[in-house]
Design a protein around this motif. Structure first.
Motif: not given
Length: 420
Positions: A290-317
């Protein structure tokens, strides 16, 4: 003779050795963990409280109670406290979080005898003055108004709300009405019930006299902190797409997210590394596409956010508004690719090298080492947790990652938000 034109050979290391902290059970039932290794004359004393957002009966209580602790005591005003700590070059760091609240003191070793008593006074007898609370609320509301004009803030807030539900501690957000509803009496009650230390972490040279002095001063009787039953997660019918329209906005913040497995799940290490390949570093698939080949954003990332009782995976740009649909489709394409095709050897080895290097770089100094030890203690993880993580990543196979993607990266499971 050293030949500087020849690069040294690459050595793959799966070693992740953390020092063993000295854990002392204090007479008041609190565990104090002493972590040695500081070379400079600096000491960090950090108190951990089970007083994060998870425990608050009213939205905003944990945040405002924690932040008000340094705004005056029974003996000192807010300005007197600030001037006192500045005089000795000490620093107070207050971090209210979702599960825990942390309050830490940084000081030069030679000044510990001066500043620790004042720090403990601040923790034991905060006065919660009305004037300071009123000022803090005004500043928070003003900052909230500014943040609510930011697409990224709105998108992230909406994503957490959609994943967990607006009444869940991980899904709710502090709004102006919540701030206005908070009273000084609420903070006093929350302080009495929840601002009770559960763990203390000391990072220092480990000199006996220093540790003995800290133990002597913190070994006082405390009420035991209250407990809260685990909240039953809100079961939303199906993931959905939410569009937050903002007039005159040329850009859009897009977010995708879903609840997923926590640290104690046997597949967690596999998913953590798979997320790294998906969008966890600059050479990830999302960045390349999405960044290098198509040039649609300066940055995009995904993260695994681990909390005590739940976790969630998020992708953002952040993208141009007219490219929202393209971005969502390209993210879906990458998820499908991970579920249908095995990762190639070259890509896998590069990702392993970067992942292991980034993990090992996180113990570059005693304070970052202490953060890893703190995670192990607070989340009740085995002492060899990070060593096992690296060994698992080095041995993982394309087939295992394919299975993980098929289990946890289905596009239809993701909530989607676009703000702009």
């Amino acid at each position: 003779m050293l030949k500087r034109k020849i690069a040294p050979s690459f050595v793959k290391s799966a070693s992740f050795l953390l020092p063993s902290p000295i854990t002392i059970q204090l007479p008041n039932g609190i565990s104090l963990h002493s972590i040695e290794g500081v070379q400079q004359d600096i000491i960090k004393v950090e108190f951990i409280f089970k007083a994060g957002k998870w425990f608050e009966p009213k939205i905003g209580l944990s945040h405002f109670t924690a932040q008000m602790i340094e705004r005056g005591t029974a003996e000192k005003t807010s300005s007197q406290l600030a001037e006192f700590f500045d005089q000795y070059g000490a620093h107070i760091e207050i971090s209210p979080g979702l599960d825990f609240t942390s309050i830490a003191l940084y000081t030069l070793s030679k000044n510990l005898h001066h500043v620790l008593p004042a720090f403990l006074e601040m923790l034991k007898t905060p006065s919660f003055p009305e004037s300071e609370l009123r000022q803090m609320k005004e500043v928070f509301i003003q900052n909230l108004k500014v943040n609510n004009e930011k697409n990224s803030f709105l998108a992230s807030k909406a994503l957490r709300r959609n994943i967990f539900g607006s009444d869940h501690p991980y899904g709710s957000s502090i709004e102006q009405e919540d701030v206005n509803n908070l009273k000084r009496a609420d903070l006093l009650q929350y302080f009495a019930g929840y601002i009770v230390p559960s763990e203390i972490f000391v990072v220092s040279k480990g000199e006996n006299a220093t540790i003995d002095y800290i133990i002597k001063n913190v070994s006082v009787s405390h009420l035991m902190s209250k407990s809260r039953d685990k909240i039953t997660p809100v079961q939303l019918s199906n993931p959905f797409f939410q569009k937050i329209n903002k007039a005159n906005s040329v850009q859009s913040s897009i977010r995708l997210g879903k609840k997923t497995i926590t640290r104690n799940h046997p597949d967690y290490f596999d998913l953590l590394f798979l997320n790294h390949i998906l969008g966890g570093y600059f050479g990830s698939r999302l960045m390349k596409n999405i960044r290098e080949e198509k040039g649609l954003t300066y940055g995009i990332q995904s993260s695994l956010n681990s909390l005590v009782y739940e976790s969630y995976l998020a992708i953002g740009a952040d993208v141009n508004k007219e490219n929202e649909d393209i971005i969502f489709q390209e993210i879906k394409n990458e998820l499908i690719q991970l579920q249908t095709n095995k990762i190639g050897d070259n890509e896998l080895e590069a990702a392993k090298g970067h992942f292991s290097g980034s993990i090992q770089s996180e113990i570059a100094n005693p304070f970052s080492v202490a953060e890893k030890i703190k995670t192990i203690k607070l989340f009740s993880l085995p002492d060899n947790y990070y060593q096992t993580l690296l060994e698992k990543v080095y041995s993982i196979t394309p087939s295992q990652l394919l299975d993980t993607a098929q289990s946890y990266l289905n596009d239809c499971d993701f909530f989607k938000v676009a703000a702009g």
